[in-house]
Design a protein around this motif. Structure first.
Motif, PDB file in Angstrom:
ATOM      1  N   SER A  79      -1.767   0.949   8.728  1.00 44.23           N
ATOM      2  CA  SER A  79      -3.231   0.958   8.842  1.00 44.23           C
ATOM      3  C   SER A  79      -3.823  -0.449   8.771  1.00 44.23           C
ATOM      4  CB  SER A  79      -3.843   1.840   7.745  1.00 44.23           C
ATOM      5  OG  SER A  79      -3.822   1.173   6.498  1.00 44.23           O
ATOM      6  N   VAL A  80      -3.104  -1.401   8.183  1.00 45.68           N
ATOM      7  CA  VAL A  80      -3.665  -2.755   8.081  1.00 45.68           C
ATOM      8  C   VAL A  80      -3.164  -3.687   9.176  1.00 45.68           C
ATOM      9  CG1 VAL A  80      -4.033  -2.645   5.590  1.00 45.68           C
ATOM     10  CG2 VAL A  80      -1.914  -3.636   6.439  1.00 45.68           C
ATOM     11  N   SER A  81      -2.090  -3.290   9.856  1.00 47.39           N
ATOM     12  CA  SER A  81      -1.544  -4.204  10.862  1.00 47.39           C
ATOM     13  C   SER A  81      -1.298  -3.445  12.150  1.00 47.39           C
ATOM     14  CB  SER A  81      -0.247  -4.815  10.330  1.00 47.39           C
ATOM     15  OG  SER A  81       0.775  -4.758  11.282  1.00 47.39           O
ATOM     16  N   GLY A  82      -1.163  -4.151  13.246  1.00 54.38           N
ATOM     17  CA  GLY A  82      -0.998  -3.532  14.546  1.00 54.38           C
ATOM     18  C   GLY A  82       0.183  -2.594  14.655  1.00 54.38           C
ATOM     19  N   PRO A  83       1.418  -3.131  14.678  1.00 53.60           N
ATOM     20  CA  PRO A  83       2.560  -2.285  15.002  1.00 53.60           C
ATOM     21  C   PRO A  83       2.850  -1.260  13.899  1.00 53.60           C
ATOM     22  CG  PRO A  83       3.194  -4.611  14.709  1.00 53.60           C
ATOM     23  CD  PRO A  83       1.761  -4.514  14.403  1.00 53.60           C
ATOM     24  N   LEU A 208       2.913  -9.422   9.432  1.00 60.05           N
ATOM     25  CA  LEU A 208       3.362  -8.066   9.776  1.00 60.05           C
ATOM     26  C   LEU A 208       3.372  -7.872  11.289  1.00 60.05           C
ATOM     27  CD1 LEU A 208       1.342  -6.011   7.111  1.00 60.05           C
ATOM     28  CD2 LEU A 208       3.851  -6.165   7.239  1.00 60.05           C
ATOM     29  N   SER A 209       2.406  -8.505  11.975  1.00 63.54           N
ATOM     30  CA  SER A 209       2.303  -8.326  13.429  1.00 63.54           C
ATOM     31  C   SER A 209       3.499  -8.941  14.161  1.00 63.54           C
ATOM     32  CB  SER A 209       1.007  -8.963  13.934  1.00 63.54           C
ATOM     33  OG  SER A 209       1.053 -10.368  13.707  1.00 63.54           O
ATOM     34  N   LEU A 210       4.240  -9.829  13.461  1.00 67.11           N
ATOM     35  CA  LEU A 210       5.382 -10.494  14.106  1.00 67.11           C
ATOM     36  C   LEU A 210       6.685  -9.719  13.951  1.00 67.11           C
ATOM     37  CD1 LEU A 210       4.815 -14.190  12.903  1.00 67.11           C
ATOM     38  CD2 LEU A 210       4.095 -13.145  15.061  1.00 67.11           C
ATOM     39  N   LEU A 211       6.674  -8.651  13.153  1.00 65.20           N
ATOM     40  CA  LEU A 211       7.944  -7.983  12.821  1.00 65.20           C
ATOM     41  C   LEU A 211       8.692  -7.391  14.024  1.00 65.20           C
ATOM     42  CD1 LEU A 211       7.098  -6.331   9.384  1.00 65.20           C
ATOM     43  CD2 LEU A 211       8.775  -8.152   9.816  1.00 65.20           C
ATOM     44  N   PRO A 212       8.007  -6.722  14.959  1.00 62.72           N
ATOM     45  CA  PRO A 212       8.778  -6.107  16.050  1.00 62.72           C
ATOM     46  C   PRO A 212       9.636  -7.142  16.792  1.00 62.72           C
ATOM     47  CG  PRO A 212       6.518  -5.301  16.060  1.00 62.72           C
ATOM     48  CD  PRO A 212       6.577  -6.430  15.064  1.00 62.72           C
ATOM     49  N   GLY A 213      10.927  -6.853  16.894  1.00 62.90           N
ATOM     50  CA  GLY A 213      11.827  -7.749  17.626  1.00 62.90           C
ATOM     51  C   GLY A 213      12.358  -8.909  16.807  1.00 62.90           C
ATOM     52  N   ARG A 214      11.915  -9.057  15.569  1.00 60.34           N
ATOM     53  CA  ARG A 214      12.427 -10.157  14.729  1.00 60.34           C
ATOM     54  C   ARG A 214      13.155  -9.562  13.525  1.00 60.34           C
ATOM     55  NH1 ARG A 214       7.508 -12.039  16.627  1.00 60.34           N
ATOM     56  NH2 ARG A 214       7.653 -13.975  17.829  1.00 60.34           N
ATOM     57  N   THR A 215      14.444  -9.353  13.700  1.00 60.31           N
ATOM     58  CA  THR A 215      15.197  -8.596  12.690  1.00 60.31           C
ATOM     59  C   THR A 215      15.478  -9.400  11.426  1.00 60.31           C
ATOM     60  OG1 THR A 215      17.218  -9.284  13.814  1.00 60.31           O
ATOM     61  CG2 THR A 215      16.342  -7.121  14.386  1.00 60.31           C
ATOM     62  N   ARG A 216      15.325 -10.745  11.490  1.00 56.09           N
ATOM     63  CA  ARG A 216      15.573 -11.554  10.288  1.00 56.09           C
ATOM     64  C   ARG A 216      14.287 -11.880   9.545  1.00 56.09           C
ATOM     65  NH1 ARG A 216      16.581 -16.286  11.794  1.00 56.09           N
ATOM     66  NH2 ARG A 216      16.301 -15.969  14.030  1.00 56.09           N
ATOM     67  N   LEU A 229      -3.074  -3.183  -9.703  1.00 57.64           N
ATOM     68  CA  LEU A 229      -2.034  -2.349 -10.297  1.00 57.64           C
ATOM     69  C   LEU A 229      -0.885  -3.197 -10.869  1.00 57.64           C
ATOM     70  CD1 LEU A 229      -2.591   0.697 -10.085  1.00 57.64           C
ATOM     71  CD2 LEU A 229      -0.725   0.841  -8.429  1.00 57.64           C
ATOM     72  N   ALA A 230      -1.213  -4.377 -11.364  1.00 57.13           N
ATOM     73  CA  ALA A 230      -0.170  -5.288 -11.848  1.00 57.13           C
ATOM     74  C   ALA A 230       0.689  -4.641 -12.931  1.00 57.13           C
ATOM     75  CB  ALA A 230      -0.796  -6.585 -12.355  1.00 57.13           C
ATOM     76  N   GLY A 231       0.061  -3.810 -13.764  1.00 54.96           N
ATOM     77  CA  GLY A 231       0.791  -3.192 -14.868  1.00 54.96           C
ATOM     78  C   GLY A 231       1.776  -2.130 -14.430  1.00 54.96           C
ATOM     79  N   ALA A 232       1.606  -1.595 -13.224  1.00 58.86           N
ATOM     80  CA  ALA A 232       2.495  -0.522 -12.759  1.00 58.86           C
ATOM     81  C   ALA A 232       3.805  -1.060 -12.193  1.00 58.86           C
ATOM     82  CB  ALA A 232       1.796   0.328 -11.704  1.00 58.86           C
ATOM     83  N   ARG A 233       3.808  -2.333 -11.752  1.00 60.58           N
ATOM     84  CA  ARG A 233       4.987  -2.983 -11.178  1.00 60.58           C
ATOM     85  C   ARG A 233       5.448  -2.296  -9.891  1.00 60.58           C
ATOM     86  NH1 ARG A 233       4.377  -6.644 -11.494  1.00 60.58           N
ATOM     87  NH2 ARG A 233       6.421  -7.615 -11.464  1.00 60.58           N
ATOM     88  N   VAL A 234       4.715  -2.519  -8.834  1.00 60.23           N
ATOM     89  CA  VAL A 234       5.119  -2.004  -7.526  1.00 60.23           C
ATOM     90  C   VAL A 234       4.906  -3.080  -6.463  1.00 60.23           C
ATOM     91  CG1 VAL A 234       4.879  -0.182  -5.786  1.00 60.23           C
ATOM     92  CG2 VAL A 234       4.329   0.326  -8.177  1.00 60.23           C
ATOM     93  N   GLY A 235       5.979  -3.489  -5.835  1.00 64.45           N
ATOM     94  CA  GLY A 235       5.907  -4.389  -4.689  1.00 64.45           C
ATOM     95  C   GLY A 235       6.821  -3.820  -3.623  1.00 64.45           C
ATOM     96  N   TYR A 236       6.751  -4.372  -2.403  1.00 62.09           N
ATOM     97  CA  TYR A 236       7.577  -3.804  -1.335  1.00 62.09           C
ATOM     98  C   TYR A 236       7.852  -4.818  -0.242  1.00 62.09           C
ATOM     99  CZ  TYR A 236       2.857  -3.126   0.579  1.00 62.09           C
ATOM    100  OH  TYR A 236       1.562  -3.330   1.006  1.00 62.09           O
ATOM    101  N   ALA A 237       8.976  -4.579   0.429  1.00 65.16           N
ATOM    102  CA  ALA A 237       9.337  -5.369   1.603  1.00 65.16           C
ATOM    103  C   ALA A 237       9.054  -4.533   2.833  1.00 65.16           C
ATOM    104  CB  ALA A 237      10.822  -5.719   1.557  1.00 65.16           C
ATOM    105  N   VAL A 238       8.647  -5.197   3.918  1.00 64.22           N
ATOM    106  CA  VAL A 238       8.501  -4.538   5.212  1.00 64.22           C
ATOM    107  C   VAL A 238       9.358  -5.332   6.194  1.00 64.22           C
ATOM    108  CG1 VAL A 238       6.896  -3.652   6.939  1.00 64.22           C
ATOM    109  CG2 VAL A 238       6.085  -4.071   4.596  1.00 64.22           C
ATOM    110  N   GLY A 239      10.260  -4.649   6.879  1.00 69.11           N
ATOM    111  CA  GLY A 239      11.130  -5.361   7.803  1.00 69.11           C
ATOM    112  C   GLY A 239      11.947  -4.398   8.626  1.00 69.11           C
ATOM    113  N   ASP A 240      12.895  -4.946   9.346  1.00 67.96           N
ATOM    114  CA  ASP A 240      13.764  -4.127  10.180  1.00 67.96           C
ATOM    115  C   ASP A 240      14.550  -3.138   9.303  1.00 67.96           C
ATOM    116  OD1 ASP A 240      14.910  -4.146  13.091  1.00 67.96           O
ATOM    117  OD2 ASP A 240      16.639  -3.894  11.759  1.00 67.96           O
TER     118      ASP A 240
END
Ligand SMILES: *Cc1c(COP(=O)(O)O)cnc(C)c1O
Length: 363
Positions: A79-83, A208-216, A229-240
């Motif tokens: 919802s925040v980025s194109g692809p 995030l918009s650069l991710l398609p086609g860039r597997t590294r 939500l710093a106290g909840a400890r939730v972060g995430y990676a987005v990638g291939d």
């Protein structure tokens, strides 16, 4: 002799200091880029209900793959980025710091190296240390931006396994242009990590918009800042999905508790309410930059929820602010301080103290 010195601790950890932003109990805490707004009571109630329901299953291990949470995060990211992204391209952990650690465990480690553009987020260097990854430093330009040609040259020279780009950069506040991310990616043979902990506060395009086609390429985000939500400890990676699969090789089984997953799911479901103050905080950030500028201080970047400014004697100003109950961050860079955008009231108080300090030093 420190008691620690008597222990058979790893040679490369001897004499080192742990991460240690001061946690001082003062009325106005503008030192760790936290969101000053607590979650609204309706959201905290919903979190409580969900945790209560989840508690009935605490005899069981959590969903090891965190599939439902990954799908919800994928929905938010899409919802925040194109692809569009699906659950297989998202990987959550206990704060983005754990995600970064897993990235280094999988792609760095003994005999391997990473490259960072300093000054930048101190945890990149520390997580390298913890994982035995050699950390190369490339300097930023005098205004703390990253010069594209210089960055490409540094990547070619050091040939690191991991490149860190922090955008907006902590502590200097400036975002990295997507063109620069592309150029660094082309030059790198290893993975390129774009740390977008402050992405929601920036007007600049996300990597995030650069991710398609860039597997590294991997973008790391967090619920600690914009989502309050710093106290909840939730972060995430987005990638291939293949890169995400590589992280499974090093993650601890059941690393994300049932409670954490339940909290994060409610937070994503109620994202508009939790993110409602992002606009308020951007406005306070811009107000700090404008007011400090009027007082004669040079402002560096302000794309995050904080402002980095040149202040002369940073230790003295830090101390004077503290004596007025305002805690800001001395990042150890002589002549500079970093201040987090607070509530409008906190920001008013910070600016009032800065005005007083400035007048006193002029007279
Ligand atoms: C605050 C911050 C984080 C967040 O870490 P969490 O572990 O997600 O709380 C990550 N990267 C940078 C650059 C930060 O400033």
């Amino acid at each position: 002799m420190q008691p620690l010195d008597e222990l058979p601790v790893r040679d490369d950890l001897r004499g080192q200091q742990p991460y240690g932003a001061p946690q001082i109990d003062v009325p106005i805490r503008l030192n760790t880029n936290e969101n000053p707004f607590a979650p609204p009571s309706g959201v905290s109630k919903a979190i409580g209900d969900s945790v209560q329901a989840a508690a009935l299953n605490l005899n069981r291990y959590p969903d090891r793959e965190a599939t439902e949470l990954r799908a919800a995060l994928a929905g938010y990211v899409s919802s925040v980025s194109g692809p569009p992204v699906d659950w297989s391209g998202v990987w959550p952990a206990n704060g983005s710091n754990e995600v970064l650690q897993q990235l280094l465990q999988a792609f760095g480690g003994t005999g391997r190296s990473a490259l960072g553009f300093e000054p930048t987020y101190s945890m990149h260097r520390l997580i390298c240390r913890g994982t035995g990854t050699h950390y190369h430093v490339a300097p930023r330009a005098p205004d703390f931006t990253i010069d594209e040609a210089a960055a490409v040259a540094a990547v070619r020279r050091h040939s690191p396994d991991v490149v860190f780009l922090c955008s907006p950069n902590n502590p200097t506040g400036n975002a990295v242009a997507v063109e620069t991310v592309k150029a660094v990616y082309e030059a790198a043979r290893g993975i390129v990590v774009v740390d977008e902990a402050y992405g929601e506060f920036s007007n600049r395009p996300s990597a995030l918009s650069l991710l398609p086609g860039r597997t590294r390429l991997v973008v790391v985000r967090t619920m600690s800042k914009a989502f309050a939500l710093a106290g909840a400890r939730v972060g995430y990676a987005v990638g291939d999905p293949a890169l995400v699969a590589a992280l499974q090789l090093v993650r601890l089984p059941y690393h994300l508790s049932t409670i954490t997953q339940a909290v994060a799911l409610v937070a994503l479901d109620r994202a508009p309410e939790l993110l409602a103050n992002v606009g308020v905080l951007r406005a306070q950030r811009d107000r700090i930059a404008a007011e400090l500028g009027r007082l004669g201080y040079r402002i560096l970047g302000s794309d995050g929820n904080f402002v980095f400014f040149e202040v002369g004697n940073e230790r003295q100003v830090w101390q004077e602010l503290l004596s007025h109950g305002v805690l800001v961050r001395d990042v150890g860079l002589p002549g500079y301080l970093r201040v987090t955008a607070g509530t409008p009231e906190e920001t008013t108080e910070f600016l009032a103290v800065m005005q007083r300090i400035t007048k006193e030093s002029a007279s």
